[in-house]
Scaffold this active site. Structure first.
Site, PDB file in Angstrom:
ATOM      1  CG  HIS A 111      -1.888  -1.133   1.120  1.00  0.00           C
ATOM      2  ND1 HIS A 111      -3.066  -0.868   0.601  1.00  0.00           N
ATOM      3  CD2 HIS A 111      -1.876  -2.313   1.345  1.00  0.00           C
ATOM      4  CE1 HIS A 111      -3.975  -2.068   0.813  1.00  0.00           C
ATOM      5  NE2 HIS A 111      -3.171  -2.969   1.281  1.00  0.00           N
ATOM      6  NE  ARG A 147      -1.224   6.223   2.486  1.00  0.00           N
ATOM      7  CZ  ARG A 147      -0.849   5.295   1.833  1.00  0.00           C
ATOM      8  NH1 ARG A 147      -1.440   4.066   2.124  1.00  0.00           N
ATOM      9  NH2 ARG A 147       0.063   5.280   0.927  1.00  0.00           N
ATOM     10  CG  ASN A 183      -8.039  -4.328   0.874  1.00  0.00           C
ATOM     11  OD1 ASN A 183      -7.209  -3.336   1.312  1.00  0.00           O
ATOM     12  ND2 ASN A 183      -7.518  -5.441   0.995  1.00  0.00           N
ATOM     13  CG  HIS A 374      -2.787  -1.179  14.947  1.00  0.00           C
ATOM     14  ND1 HIS A 374      -2.639  -2.597  14.537  1.00  0.00           N
ATOM     15  CD2 HIS A 374      -2.583  -1.324  16.354  1.00  0.00           C
ATOM     16  CE1 HIS A 374      -2.542  -3.274  15.583  1.00  0.00           C
ATOM     17  NE2 HIS A 374      -2.448  -2.772  16.417  1.00  0.00           N
TER      18      HIS A 374
HETATM   19 FE1  HDE Z   1      -2.656  -4.818   5.433  1.00  0.00          FE
HETATM   20  N1  HDE Z   1      -0.576  -4.104   5.707  1.00  0.00           N
HETATM   21  N2  HDE Z   1      -1.931  -6.666   6.042  1.00  0.00           N
HETATM   22  N3  HDE Z   1      -4.153  -5.489   4.788  1.00  0.00           N
HETATM   23  N4  HDE Z   1      -3.343  -3.091   4.743  1.00  0.00           N
HETATM   24  C1  HDE Z   1      -0.348  -2.795   5.699  1.00  0.00           C
HETATM   25  O1  HDE Z   1       0.577  -1.637   7.326  1.00  0.00           O
HETATM   26  C2  HDE Z   1      -0.837  -6.996   6.664  1.00  0.00           C
HETATM   27  C3  HDE Z   1      -4.961  -6.832   5.068  1.00  0.00           C
HETATM   28  C4  HDE Z   1      -4.487  -2.742   4.345  1.00  0.00           C
HETATM   29  O2  HDE Z   1      -3.219   3.644   3.962  1.00  0.00           O
HETATM   30  C5  HDE Z   1       1.031  -2.459   6.348  1.00  0.00           C
HETATM   31  O3  HDE Z   1       1.171   0.678   7.943  1.00  0.00           O
HETATM   32  C6  HDE Z   1      -0.877  -8.259   6.993  1.00  0.00           C
HETATM   33  C7  HDE Z   1      -6.017  -7.198   4.625  1.00  0.00           C
HETATM   34  C8  HDE Z   1      -4.529  -1.252   3.958  1.00  0.00           C
HETATM   35  O4  HDE Z   1      -1.466   3.243   5.602  1.00  0.00           O
HETATM   36  C9  HDE Z   1       1.428  -3.893   6.734  1.00  0.00           C
HETATM   37  C10 HDE Z   1      -1.942  -8.898   6.541  1.00  0.00           C
HETATM   38  C11 HDE Z   1      -6.667  -5.834   4.530  1.00  0.00           C
HETATM   39  C12 HDE Z   1      -3.207  -0.806   4.309  1.00  0.00           C
HETATM   40  C13 HDE Z   1       0.057  -4.731   6.712  1.00  0.00           C
HETATM   41  C14 HDE Z   1      -2.746  -7.775   5.983  1.00  0.00           C
HETATM   42  C15 HDE Z   1      -5.531  -5.009   4.603  1.00  0.00           C
HETATM   43  C16 HDE Z   1      -2.565  -2.118   4.548  1.00  0.00           C
HETATM   44  C17 HDE Z   1       1.931  -1.983   5.446  1.00  0.00           C
HETATM   45  C18 HDE Z   1      -2.431 -10.293   6.602  1.00  0.00           C
HETATM   46  C19 HDE Z   1      -8.096  -5.593   4.277  1.00  0.00           C
HETATM   47  C20 HDE Z   1      -2.712   0.438   4.038  1.00  0.00           C
HETATM   48  C21 HDE Z   1       2.099  -0.480   5.904  1.00  0.00           C
HETATM   49  C22 HDE Z   1      -2.445 -10.570   7.791  1.00  0.00           C
HETATM   50  C23 HDE Z   1      -8.886  -5.701   5.223  1.00  0.00           C
HETATM   51  C24 HDE Z   1      -2.968   1.437   5.154  1.00  0.00           C
HETATM   52  C25 HDE Z   1       1.324  -0.395   7.153  1.00  0.00           C
HETATM   53  C26 HDE Z   1      -2.758   2.818   5.002  1.00  0.00           C
HETATM   54  C27 HDE Z   1      -1.216  -1.703   5.214  1.00  0.00           C
HETATM   55  C28 HDE Z   1       0.135  -6.123   6.908  1.00  0.00           C
HETATM   56  C29 HDE Z   1      -3.986  -8.068   5.058  1.00  0.00           C
HETATM   57  C30 HDE Z   1      -5.810  -3.628   4.459  1.00  0.00           C
HETATM   58  C31 HDE Z   1       2.567  -4.375   6.572  1.00  0.00           C
HETATM   59  C32 HDE Z   1       0.328  -8.768   7.863  1.00  0.00           C
HETATM   60  C33 HDE Z   1      -7.006  -8.413   4.820  1.00  0.00           C
HETATM   61  C34 HDE Z   1      -5.809  -0.518   3.480  1.00  0.00           C
HETATM   62  O5  HDE Z   1       1.409  -3.725   8.447  1.00  0.00           O
END
Ligand code: HDE
Length: 725
Positions: A111, A147, A183, A374
């Protein structure tokens, strides 16, 4: 022996009587502890700025160093003579370049590319019977920061790539911050967080050449998803039009997981969150998305900022699907499986409030880049479930900020600060902004009068949900093993035009895969979703259709009409229309007014920018020459025809623009005496669907606005590939 109590430094008022035992909450607050939130916003010169509380620098009347030392020179370094060496003594040069050298911070691992806006969430007050979160109660207005993002691309990649979009909302509630980190696709690739590094490594560029950027059309992605059949549902959504949204404003958002809500009386229920865009769910067509990636890689970022600035404020309704708390299943669907949806026809989405985006960030880095979401930022009344994907996320988001934002104090960055007092016991660490008072950052204490007290009933509620009686295991439940009935339902819910786009997308992506075995394996998965889908893609790839003995899972095959995004009518405010004019045009003012009245943005284009004197002696101002505009910027194109038509480079640009809009099923209008000839001159056959001709500008515009309300004219689907469905 009596002991004098220690007075917390800076504490106001008289020294309280000593307390030998830890104190308990009560009416009598023995010693108000000073506010421990980060210091209030100041400019570099220490003045408070009212309109932009966190503005720094460029606001004072004198340029200073970072230490506040006024400067009389910043363009020339200190040298030993005009042609001599630069002196190490130049502390301003050293500070200026040092800071520049460290301006970049690590981009998000996923992202990374995003755009954001401030706004407000207004609750309809309908949640009180099932959720006690303050921001969902009656008459509550909560500031938010939202965002949007793509997932795979780097920070400088294009907006319009085929990908999932992030939809992350930070609610600054009166009970602390709540983040709904969702998402635009309601399911996820994997059922267990432990596979997240795998799916992301597969989707990111190949490690040897670092290509392709921000694409899923490559071997490693399809290798992974064809081997992990649980990824097939999300992948199908990506291949559908949902993978290429027209704009952030026209996307749905989903919390994906099932959450647990708590009412004031302690009763609980399960919930799935939905964001419904008030301007409808619309997508690009793939050719348009590809063109935009080159012509305007910032299309979505620009669209969001322009819409807010022009007053066409983006709006969504937040809704929930509610389920009984218990074994976390509903109509045979496991609510803890993030690869499954619950069709809206089975559990209607109940509206809870409206989100309106009202203000663009004033500094991209400070706000959009430094915002830290978070999945575990919950507030009273909302809690996690045992979804194994959500459980893993609860760890990941805090962890990633430490690398990205340089330490554990990211909650003190202005965009991340709660809008309520923070009275925690966290201390020190990199980039600490707080000048904490008191001597006892621990509990219980007597030295700081026992402060801060616990919140009691008004505090966060950890739901005492039962823990399954079981042994430790790495196994997944049997209910997680059906990977095909829901993709099948999604496919069968799409309209024929959406199905064609989906086939086109699979054919495009798989034809970029070099390894034949991966193409074939993915075709086998498609066969398990739907034979027509598989046959159509196989035909495009010139591959045999896999044999039928693939053990297709039985399962419900009904369709869910709510999953299709075509066929409705939506508000047109904030859409963009190109108005092509020449000196032969008449009635341009009427055209522009008709659009303006509906909140549509009109861009007047001609063979040159600036004033154009038209045939009816009115002077209109062209925003740009035709040679620097392209169809992908607009939702419709209208042409003011006259006796003579355009010629030269402008005519070529107009022809290209109109031809592309024709291919992309956009509305086309020609008004004026020579409307027929103008259309034919630009290569358009009159009387086709979505082509409007007429002498009167207002009549033509009435029809064009009607067509805009339907988004595209799919009756004229000239890009249709292999017919399916
Ligand atoms: Fe994320 N995801 N994600 N994700 N995600 C990040 O956090 C992660 C998942 C989502 O505009 C990271 O600050 C894991 C699902 C959005 O700043 C990180 C898993 C969904 C954003 C991270 C998922 C999301 C992130 C990268 C599987 C939809 C952007 C930078 C367990 C429900 C937020 C950060 C923004 C961002 C980890 C799966 C949505 C690495 C480990 C499911 C919208 O922490």
């Amino acid at each position: 022996m009596s002991q004098e109590p220690m007075r917390p430094p800076g504490a106001p008022g008289a020294v309280p009587p000593p307390r030998e035992q830890p104190t308990e909450p009560g009416d009598e607050k023995p010693y108000p502890k000073p506010d421990q939130s980060a210091p209030g916003p100041r400019t570099a010169t220490g003045r408070e700025v009212e309109t932009q509380p966190d503005a720094r620098a460029q606001a004072g009347d004198r340029l200073t160093t970072a230490q506040g030392v006024p400067l009389r020179e910043t363009d020339h370094s200190l040298r030993a003579g005009e042609r001599g060496p630069t002196l190490l003594q130049d502390h301003h040069l050293r500070e200026k370049v040092m800071h520049f050298d460290h301006e970049r911070i690590p981009e998000r691992v996923v992202h990374a590319r995003g755009a954001a806006a401030h706004g407000v969430f207004r609750s309809y007050g309908r949640a009180s019977s099932f959720c006690c979160a303050q921001f969902l109660q009656a008459d509550q207005e909560t500031p938010v920061f939202v965002r949007f993002s793509t997932v795979l691309g780097s920070r400088g990649s294009a907006d319009t790539v085929r990908d999932t979009r992030g939809f992350a909302v930070k609610f600054y509630t009166q009970e602390g911050n709540f983040d709904l980190v969702g998402n635009n696709i309601p399911v996820f690739f994997i059922q267990d967080a432990i596979k997240f590094p795998d799916v992301i490594h597969a989707g990111k560029p190949h490690p040897d050449r670092e290509i392709p950027q921000a694409q899923s059309a490559h071997d490693t992605f399809w290798d992974f998803v064809s081997l992990h059949t649980e990824a097939q549902h999300h992948t199908l959504w990506n291949m559908s039009d949902r993978g290429i949204p027209r704009s952030y404003r026209t996307m749905e958002g989903f919390g994906v997981h099932t959450f647990r809500l708590v009412a004031e009386d302690g009763s609980t229920c399960l919930a799935k969150f939905h964001w419904k865009p008030e301007s409808g769910v619309h997508s690009l067509v793939w050719e348009e998305a590809q063109l935009a990636a080159g012509i305007d890689p910032d299309l979505h970022r620009r669209d969001l900022a322009d819409a807010i600035e022009s007053g066409a404020l983006p709006r969504w309704t937040l809704g929930v699907q509610l389920f009984e708390d218990g074994d976390a299943t509903f109509e045979g669907i496991d609510l803890l499986d993030p690869t499954k949806i619950v069709p809206e026809e089975l559990a209607p989405v109940q509206p809870l409030g409206e989100l309106v985006l009202t203000r663009n960030p004033s500094n991209y880095f400070a706000e959009t880049e430094q915002v830290a979401f978070h999945a575990g930022h919950f507030v009273r009344g909302i809690d996690a479930t045992d979804d194994p994907l959500l459980q893993g996320r609860l760890f990941s988001y805090l962890d990633t900020q430490i690398t990205r934002l340089g330490g554990p104090n990211f909650a003190q960055i202005p965009v991340n600060r709660p809008h309520v007092p923070v009275d925690d016991m966290q201390r020190d660490g990199f980039h600490q902004q707080g000048v904490h008072q008191g001597v006892a950052p621990y509990r219980p204490n007597s030295l700081d009068g026992g402060c801060p007290f616990l919140a009691g009933e008004s505090g966060f509620i950890d739901v005492p949900a039962p823990v399954p009686q079981s042994s430790k295991t790495r196994d997944t439940p049997a209910s997680f093993s059906d990977h095909f009935s829901q993709p099948r339902m999604f496919w069968r819910s799409l309209s024929p035009v959406e199905q064609r786009h989906t086939v086109d997308a699979y054919a495009f992506e798989l034809s970029k895969v070099y390894e034949p075995a991966i193409r074939e394996r993915q075709l086998e998965q498609l066969a398990r979703i739907d034979s027509q889908l598989c046959e159509a893609v196989a035909a495009r790839l010139g591959l045999p259709v896999p044999s039928a003995d693939l053990g297709a899972d039985p399962g419900p095959v009904e369709s869910s009409p709510a999953l299709s995004q075509v066929g409705g009518r939506w508000p047109v405010a904030g859409r963009r229309v190109a108005v092509i004019v020449t000196e032969q045009s008449t009635g341009v003012d009427a055209v522009v007014s008709a659009l303006f009245d509906e909140g549509v943005v009109a861009a007047v284009l001609s063979d040159h920018a600036g004033d154009v004197r038209c045939a009816d002696d009115t002077v209109v101002t062209a925003e740009r020459p035709l040679t620097s505009a392209r169809s992908i910027e607009f939702d419709a194109i209208v042409v003011g025809a006259g006796d003579e038509q355009l010629s030269g480079p402008a005519a070529e640009s107009a022809r290209l623009m109109v031809a592309e809009a024709y291919r992309h099923a956009k509305a086309l209008g020609f008004w004026g005496a020579g409307a027929d000839r103008a259309a034919e001159g630009l290569g358009i056959v009159p009387n086709e669907a979505g082509v409007v001709l007429g002498p009167e500008p207002t009549d033509v515009m009435t029809e064009i606005i009607e067509l805009l309300g339907g988004h595209r004219c799919w009756d004229r689907d000239v890009l249709a590939g292999t017919p399916v469905g």
